[in-house]
Design a protein around this motif. Structure first.
Motif, mmCIF file in Angstrom:
data_model
loop_
_atom_site.group_PDB
_atom_site.id
_atom_site.type_symbol
_atom_site.label_atom_id
_atom_site.label_comp_id
_atom_site.label_asym_id
_atom_site.label_seq_id
_atom_site.Cartn_x
_atom_site.Cartn_y
_atom_site.Cartn_z
ATOM 1 N N ARG A 37 0.882 -1.149 -0.002
ATOM 2 C CA ARG A 37 -0.111 -0.136 -0.145
ATOM 3 C C ARG A 37 0.711 1.182 0.068
ATOM 4 N NH1 ARG A 37 -2.850 -2.826 4.274
ATOM 5 N NH2 ARG A 37 -4.634 -4.004 3.303
ATOM 6 N N ALA A 38 2.027 1.295 0.843
ATOM 7 C CA ALA A 38 2.972 2.455 0.927
ATOM 8 C C ALA A 38 3.541 2.680 -0.472
ATOM 9 C CB ALA A 38 3.794 2.267 1.992
ATOM 10 N N TRP A 39 4.197 1.373 -0.979
ATOM 11 C CA TRP A 39 5.005 1.694 -2.047
ATOM 12 C C TRP A 39 4.244 2.320 -3.075
ATOM 13 C CZ3 TRP A 39 7.057 -3.801 -1.132
ATOM 14 C CH2 TRP A 39 7.725 -3.908 -0.134
ATOM 15 N N LEU A 40 2.970 1.848 -3.448
ATOM 16 C CA LEU A 40 2.398 2.003 -4.706
ATOM 17 C C LEU A 40 0.973 3.022 -4.409
ATOM 18 C CD1 LEU A 40 1.740 -1.684 -5.766
ATOM 19 C CD2 LEU A 40 3.257 -0.045 -6.575
ATOM 20 N N HIS A 41 1.225 3.679 -3.198
ATOM 21 C CA HIS A 41 0.387 5.071 -2.924
ATOM 22 C C HIS A 41 -1.119 4.660 -3.482
ATOM 23 C CE1 HIS A 41 4.189 6.954 -2.435
ATOM 24 N NE2 HIS A 41 4.560 6.472 -3.505
ATOM 25 N N VAL A 42 -1.402 3.559 -2.722
ATOM 26 C CA VAL A 42 -2.960 3.230 -2.968
ATOM 27 C C VAL A 42 -3.741 3.944 -2.166
ATOM 28 C CG1 VAL A 42 -2.430 0.728 -3.705
ATOM 29 C CG2 VAL A 42 -3.041 1.283 -1.455
ATOM 30 N N ARG A 43 -3.319 5.046 -1.431
ATOM 31 C CA ARG A 43 -4.486 5.900 -0.730
ATOM 32 C C ARG A 43 -4.717 7.165 -1.397
ATOM 33 N NH1 ARG A 43 -1.693 3.228 3.672
ATOM 34 N NH2 ARG A 43 -3.365 2.180 4.777
ATOM 35 N N THR A 44 -4.026 7.218 -2.743
ATOM 36 C CA THR A 44 -4.470 8.088 -3.699
ATOM 37 C C THR A 44 -5.217 7.561 -4.825
ATOM 38 O OG1 THR A 44 -2.509 7.918 -5.050
ATOM 39 C CG2 THR A 44 -2.361 9.294 -3.031
ATOM 40 N N LYS A 45 -5.806 8.565 -5.573
ATOM 41 C CA LYS A 45 -6.581 7.996 -6.659
ATOM 42 C C LYS A 45 -5.928 7.449 -7.806
ATOM 43 C CE LYS A 45 -11.395 10.006 -6.742
ATOM 44 N NZ LYS A 45 -12.332 10.831 -7.479
ATOM 45 N N GLY A 47 -2.696 6.383 -7.620
ATOM 46 C CA GLY A 47 -2.201 4.904 -7.096
ATOM 47 C C GLY A 47 -3.232 4.080 -7.067
ATOM 48 N N ARG A 48 -4.267 4.076 -6.510
ATOM 49 C CA ARG A 48 -5.211 3.281 -6.694
ATOM 50 C C ARG A 48 -5.687 2.887 -7.930
ATOM 51 N NH1 ARG A 48 -10.122 3.057 -2.347
ATOM 52 N NH2 ARG A 48 -8.258 3.507 -1.285
ATOM 53 N N ALA A 49 -5.887 3.614 -8.835
ATOM 54 C CA ALA A 49 -6.255 3.189 -10.364
ATOM 55 C C ALA A 49 -5.133 2.323 -10.864
ATOM 56 C CB ALA A 49 -6.328 4.516 -11.162
ATOM 57 N N LEU A 50 -3.803 2.841 -10.768
ATOM 58 C CA LEU A 50 -2.334 2.091 -11.224
ATOM 59 C C LEU A 50 -2.529 0.810 -10.687
ATOM 60 C CD1 LEU A 50 -0.245 2.498 -13.114
ATOM 61 C CD2 LEU A 50 1.124 3.291 -11.212
ATOM 62 N N PHE A 51 -2.704 0.625 -9.507
ATOM 63 C CA PHE A 51 -2.625 -0.825 -8.732
ATOM 64 C C PHE A 51 -3.757 -1.593 -9.513
ATOM 65 C CE2 PHE A 51 -4.228 -3.865 -5.704
ATOM 66 C CZ PHE A 51 -2.744 -4.544 -5.426
ATOM 67 N N THR A 52 -4.857 -1.229 -9.583
ATOM 68 C CA THR A 52 -6.027 -1.615 -9.881
ATOM 69 C C THR A 52 -5.768 -2.396 -11.503
ATOM 70 O OG1 THR A 52 -7.529 -0.689 -8.600
ATOM 71 C CG2 THR A 52 -8.500 -1.951 -10.311
ATOM 72 N N VAL A 53 -5.237 -1.494 -12.318
ATOM 73 C CA VAL A 53 -5.137 -1.780 -13.707
ATOM 74 C C VAL A 53 -3.972 -2.805 -13.722
ATOM 75 C CG1 VAL A 53 -3.872 -1.110 -15.662
ATOM 76 C CG2 VAL A 53 -6.061 0.290 -14.610
ATOM 77 N N TRP A 55 -2.830 -4.860 -11.286
ATOM 78 C CA TRP A 55 -3.171 -6.028 -10.865
ATOM 79 C C TRP A 55 -4.201 -6.981 -11.649
ATOM 80 C CZ3 TRP A 55 -1.420 -8.894 -6.825
ATOM 81 C CH2 TRP A 55 -2.207 -9.808 -6.389
ATOM 82 N N CYS A 56 -5.104 -6.388 -12.261
ATOM 83 C CA CYS A 56 -6.034 -7.120 -13.158
ATOM 84 C C CYS A 56 -5.050 -7.602 -14.452
ATOM 85 C CB CYS A 56 -6.974 -6.355 -13.644
ATOM 86 S SG CYS A 56 -8.175 -6.000 -12.307
ATOM 87 N N GLY A 57 -4.280 -6.852 -14.923
ATOM 88 C CA GLY A 57 -3.322 -7.035 -16.070
ATOM 89 C C GLY A 57 -2.566 -8.512 -15.801
ATOM 90 N N PHE A 58 -1.888 -8.198 -14.445
ATOM 91 C CA PHE A 58 -0.990 -9.306 -14.255
ATOM 92 C C PHE A 58 -1.707 -10.533 -13.908
ATOM 93 C CE2 PHE A 58 0.410 -11.967 -10.616
ATOM 94 C CZ PHE A 58 1.560 -12.697 -11.241
ATOM 95 N N SER A 59 -3.081 -10.497 -13.400
ATOM 96 C CA SER A 59 -3.814 -11.572 -13.096
ATOM 97 C C SER A 59 -4.220 -12.240 -14.573
ATOM 98 C CB SER A 59 -5.262 -11.089 -12.512
ATOM 99 O OG SER A 59 -4.690 -10.677 -11.321
ATOM 100 N N VAL A 60 -4.671 -11.626 -15.318
ATOM 101 C CA VAL A 60 -5.016 -12.130 -16.682
ATOM 102 C C VAL A 60 -3.953 -12.716 -17.481
ATOM 103 C CG1 VAL A 60 -5.709 -11.646 -19.265
ATOM 104 C CG2 VAL A 60 -7.013 -10.491 -17.009
ATOM 105 N N TRP A 61 -2.773 -12.140 -17.588
ATOM 106 C CA TRP A 61 -1.601 -12.620 -17.867
ATOM 107 C C TRP A 61 -1.092 -13.714 -17.378
ATOM 108 C CZ3 TRP A 61 2.977 -13.614 -15.467
ATOM 109 C CH2 TRP A 61 3.860 -14.207 -16.247
ATOM 110 N N PHE A 62 -1.168 -14.017 -16.015
ATOM 111 C CA PHE A 62 -0.592 -15.244 -15.261
ATOM 112 C C PHE A 62 -1.643 -16.433 -15.299
ATOM 113 C CE2 PHE A 62 0.361 -17.749 -11.337
ATOM 114 C CZ PHE A 62 1.786 -17.812 -11.424
ATOM 115 N N LEU A 63 -2.894 -16.009 -15.514
ATOM 116 C CA LEU A 63 -3.790 -17.074 -15.498
ATOM 117 C C LEU A 63 -3.695 -17.749 -17.043
ATOM 118 C CD1 LEU A 63 -6.326 -18.637 -14.819
ATOM 119 C CD2 LEU A 63 -7.630 -16.739 -16.032
#
Length: 71
Positions: A37-45, A47-53, A55-63
């Motif tokens: 949370r601290a490294w990716l600044h997910v408490r900011t809009k 940071g939250r958007a970047l983490f979401t994109v 994470w979803c991209g990585f999840s699809v690729w890994f699957l």
């Protein structure tokens, strides 16, 4: 067991020990999720958007990577 298996087991084992220590110490900011949370600044809009994109991209690729043995 291959050398790669041993290395990955060591990496995961060390990570588990560090996480267990962080959970037992009860010191704020020590766990992997708190650091992420601290490294990716997910408490900011942004940071939250970047983490979401990311994470979803990585999840699809890994699957697809695991199921199709490609990529």
């Amino acid at each position: 067991m291959t050398t790669a298996d041993l290395i990955w087991a060591l990496v995961l084992g060390v990570g588990a020990v560090v996480e267990a220590y962080a959970l037992c110490s009860r010191k704020l900011g020590d766990t992997l999720s708190e650091r992420t949370r601290a490294w990716l600044h997910v408490r900011t809009k942004p940071g939250r958007a970047l983490f979401t994109v990311g994470w979803c991209g990585f999840s699809v690729w890994f699957l697809l990577h695991i199921l199709t043995e490609s990529m």
